[in-house]
Design an enzyme around this catalytic site. Sequence first.
Site, short mmCIF file in Angstrom:
data_model
loop_
_atom_site.label_atom_id
_atom_site.label_comp_id
_atom_site.label_asym_id
_atom_site.label_seq_id
_atom_site.Cartn_x
_atom_site.Cartn_y
_atom_site.Cartn_z
N ASP A 34 -31.55 92.52 -1.44
CA ASP A 34 -31.01 91.27 -1.20
C ASP A 34 -29.67 91.23 -2.25
O ASP A 34 -29.58 90.33 -2.97
CB ASP A 34 -32.02 90.30 -1.75
CG ASP A 34 -31.57 88.87 -1.53
OD1 ASP A 34 -30.75 88.41 -0.89
OD2 ASP A 34 -32.30 87.88 -1.91
N HIS A 42 -28.89 87.21 0.78
CA HIS A 42 -29.31 85.85 1.61
C HIS A 42 -28.35 84.70 1.44
O HIS A 42 -28.45 83.88 2.10
CB HIS A 42 -30.90 85.40 1.34
CG HIS A 42 -30.87 84.90 -0.20
ND1 HIS A 42 -31.55 85.32 -1.13
CD2 HIS A 42 -30.79 83.54 -0.46
CE1 HIS A 42 -31.72 84.60 -2.03
NE2 HIS A 42 -31.23 83.41 -1.72
N GLY A 92 -41.37 106.49 8.27
CA GLY A 92 -42.36 105.89 8.64
C GLY A 92 -43.89 105.89 8.20
O GLY A 92 -44.89 105.84 8.82
N GLY A 114 -29.86 77.42 -5.04
CA GLY A 114 -28.45 77.23 -5.08
C GLY A 114 -28.15 78.33 -6.45
O GLY A 114 -26.99 78.78 -6.60
N ASN A 115 -29.27 78.62 -7.26
CA ASN A 115 -29.00 79.75 -8.22
C ASN A 115 -28.79 81.14 -7.70
O ASN A 115 -28.51 82.11 -8.32
CB ASN A 115 -30.12 79.80 -9.41
CG ASN A 115 -29.77 79.02 -10.36
OD1 ASN A 115 -30.70 77.68 -10.56
ND2 ASN A 115 -28.82 79.08 -11.20
N SER A 116 -29.28 81.23 -6.47
CA SER A 116 -29.24 82.82 -5.87
C SER A 116 -27.96 83.22 -5.83
O SER A 116 -26.85 82.77 -5.65
CB SER A 116 -29.49 82.45 -4.36
OG SER A 116 -30.86 82.07 -4.12
#
Lengths: 459, 469
Positions: free
Chosen positions: B124, B94, B256, B201-203
Site C-alpha cells: 500500500d 490506495h 505459490g 483522508g489521513n491515508s
Amino acid sequence: MWNSLLLLSAVLTATGDFFSQAALERAYNDLTPAIGIVRYSLEITDPASGEVSRRDNNALGLVVAPDGLVMALGHMVIENTQPFNIVFTLGHGSEERRFDATLLKKPDDVNVVFLRLKSDAPLDLPYVRFSKANDLALAAPVALFGRLGDTLDFVHAIQEARIAAILEKPRTTYCLDQNVRFGYVGGPVIDTAGRVVGVVGFDLSRAEGGDVYSRSGHPLLYQAELFQKYIDNPPSLTEEQSAEDYAWLGVFTQPLTDDFAEYWGLPKEGGLIVSTVVAPSPAVDAGLLPGDVIIDFDGTPIRSKLDSDVLSFTKLVREAGPGREVTIRILRDGQPREIRARLGVRPRTARDAGEYEDPVFGLTVREITTDIRIALNLSEDVQGVIVRRVRSGSPAQLANMRPGVIIMSFGDYPVSTVDEFREAVDKVVARKPAEVSIFARVGPATGFFRLEPRWQNNQ
Amino acid sequence: MRTLNTEKRQVVRNVRKAAACAALALLAVAAAGCVTAGGGSERAVIRAKNRVAPALVHIRPVKEVYARGKREEVVAIGSGFIISPDGYVCTNEHVIGQSRAVACILSDRNEVEAEVVGVDPYTDIGVLKLKTERPLPYVTLGDSEKIESGQTVLALGSPHGLARSVSLGIISVTDRHLDAAEARTSPFNNWIQTDAAINPGNSGGPLVNLRGEVIGVNARMLRGAENVGFAIPINVAKEVIDAIIRDGRVRRSWVGISLQEMMAKTDDPTQRGVVISDIDPLSPASEAALRPGDVLVAVNGTPVDARFPEDLPPIRKRITDLPIGEKAVFTVRRGDETLDLEVLTEDAGEFRGTEREFPDWGFTAGELTLDQVRRAQLPARVGVIVSGVQVGGIAASARLDQGDIILEMDNEAIENLAHFTRLYQAAVEARKGLVLLRVKRGALTRFVLIRQESTATPLLPEDTDGHVE
C-alpha cells in the site's frame, strides 16, 4: 358506489356464488375442533457465526387424520433452524387437550410439515377431510379458518377471500386476494360448496431454504392434491430418508428462446439448451453435451421458451422413475439425434444429508452433497465434511472454526464422509491428546486449525 | 479482522461528504473551546510538528473506478509527505492507484501537479513526483526498528479532507499482525498501531516521533473502534520507495505457497519452522511437489521459524525477495523425513487485473487474477471476468452478471482481456445482430446471447426525408 355494490351482491346471491352466514357458521362448527395450536422452541444457528440462539414460537396446526397426524406450515423447519419441545393443543380452557408431538420429515415439494401426536391410548380426534377438487375459478370466493393471536386467547376466527390469480406453472398455484393474518396461515379453506379445498399457504423464498416451487411473499391456497399423498402416507420420522423416489439426469438447462433459435438457425419452436452437464451423471454416460438442445423427453415434446419451463422439465425428469431407460431427442449442431439414457437416483441434497455433532469439540458436520458441491464450486478432489454449526464456547470456536469450513483431515485421519469423521473423532477421543490438528478448506484455500480439547470437563 | 477496512472506499465516499464534514467539524471546534496541554511536552510536540508540517501534502487524485458496469472518474482525498528536495512524495497506493491526474496542495496552500511514479498494492505504498522546479521542504525518515510502544507520536494529514491537521497519541503496538489471508493487503509486513486519531483522508500521511522523524505511513483504521489506527513501518516503505523510484514497481518472486504459524499445528515450542498451509495449483511449489502440511525449516539454507503469526511477514518477504526465475532450495520436514526441494521462482505479476469498459454492451470486464482462476476452478488462466453490468444495457438484458467468466465468444475461446477486446470491437463494428457468449458462473456454465441491434436502432431514422426541428 354503494348501489353498485349492493347490485353485485344481489347478482351473486342469485347464482349462489357467495357464503351465507349460516353456511359459514356450519363450516366453523365442523372445522374448528380440528384446528389447534403448535407451541415449540426453535434452535436457530447463525450461518455466519455458528452462534446458536433459542426462542419460543407457535403456529396453527390442523388435525388431518383421527389417529393424531397434524399438518402445519413448513416455516417450522427451515435452514439453520431446528424445532424441539413441540406441544400441540386442541380446544380451549378446561376443554383443552395437550399432546407432545414429534416432527416428521419435511416434504420437499410443498411447504408443509407433519407432526405425529404422542399418546398412550389410540386417538380418535376430530379431523379435517379435504376435497380433491382442483377446479377453483378465478375470483371464486373462499373462506379461511384460523385463530387469532396469543393476546386474543387464540380464539377461532373466519375470514373471506377470493382467488385473485391462478398460476399455471410450474404447477397450478392459487393466489389469495388479500393479506392474511398470521393466525390463518396453515388453516383450512372452503369454497362456496362447503368443500375443504386446501390450506392457506406461504412459500419460502429460496434464500430461506424454499424448494423449487418457491413463490414467496404472497398468500396462497395450497390445494389438497399437493399434500393429500402425505396424509395418506405420512413421511417417516427419520431425517435419513433418501430421495430414492426421484429420478435424475444430471443436466442444467436454459430455454431455447427465439433469439437462440435464430442464432443457431433452428426452428423457433422452443426446447431446452443443455448448459451444464454434471459429472458424473446419467447425462454424461448418455453422451449429452453442453449446447445440445433437448426437444423431446421420452415422448413428451419439450417446447420451452421461458425460464419457468425449466422447472417443468425438472419435474418431468424427477417423476420419470429412477432406473428407467428414456429416449431423449436432441438437436446437435442443428441435426436431430436420439439419445438413450438410463435415469439415476437424484443425489441426496444437503437437506436430506445426515448430521453428526461430536461430543467434545463442538462441531456439527454434514456430508458434502452434490448440491453443496455445485453451490460452492468444489471439484471432485475436494473430499471432506462441511461444518454446519460450531457450539458456542467450544474448543472448535476457540480455534476460530466457522460454519462452511470443510474438514479434510481430523487428527491426521483423512475424512471424506460423516462416518469417517465420527470414527476419527472416536479414535482421537480414545487417545485424549493435548491438541488435535485439523486440515481444512476455507473458501478456495486450505489451512490448519488446532483444537485443544478440555478432557477433564467433558469426559 | 473482518471489521478492518482500508480507507479506500471511504476516501471516495468522503469526497461528497467533505463539505458537510467541514462544516460540522467547525461547529465541533467551536463547542470544544480551547484546551491547553502543559509544559515541555507541548513544546516537544510543536517542535516535531514543525519539522514535518512544511513537507505535508494534501492529495486530490482523480481516480478511475469501474462501478456498476461503467468506467467513471472520481475525485478522492488523501495525504502524503515530500521525501526529497526534488519533489518525490510518499503516500498510499490506495490514494493514488488508478489515478489519471493528481493535484497536490502543499503546506503553503499552493497547488502543484504530480505524476504517479509507481505504486505497490502489496504494501500500500505509492510514490508521486511533483512537477515543480523550485526546491521543496522534505521530511527526515526515521528508523521503524527503533520504536517502542508507549512512545509519543503525531499523525499529520487531511482527516475527512481537512488539510494540515495534526493529532497526537502514542504507539499502542509496534508489530500488529493484520491477517493477510482475507484481504491480501499486507502479507509482507506487520503494522504500527497507534491511538493518534486517524480518519479517512489521513491515508498516506506521516506518523512522526517527537524528534520529528517519520516512522510510519498512516494507512488504515479499525472502523467502529476508538482510535485504533495503523501505519506502515517506514523501513518497509523505504525499500518500496527505492524500488519504485528505480524501476517504477516492486518486482517480487512467486512460488505459490501460503504459510501459517507453527501454533496453528502445535503448541510444542521445540518444533521449529513454518507450516505450509496451502499450495496453489499450477504453481512452482506444486511443480516442486511441496505439500500442505509440510513444515518449511529453511530457504536456501537459511533457517526460518514462525511460532506466532507476527513472525510470518518476514518469512513471506524472504521468499518473495528470492531472485525471479531462479531455483531456490526449500527444506521441509514431512513426517520424520527432511527433504530439500528445488523450486523455480516466477514473477509475482500484477496485484490486480486491468479492467476495461465495453460501452456498447454496457458492462465492464477485467483480466482474471490467479486467485480468481483458482476460485473459479478454471484449468488455466483463460477468459475474462465481468466486473459490472449497467442497468438497462444490452449485456444486462442478455443476463450477463457480475462475476461471470466469459469463456467463449461465437465459439472462439477467450485467451485474455486483449483478445476479448479485439473480438468485441470486431463484433461491434460488423454490427453483428447476435453474438453468443459462453460464460461460467460458479460451477455452472451457460449461454448468453447478446442482441446488438436492439440499441443500434436510432430513435429517429437518420436518413428520412424532410427535416427535424
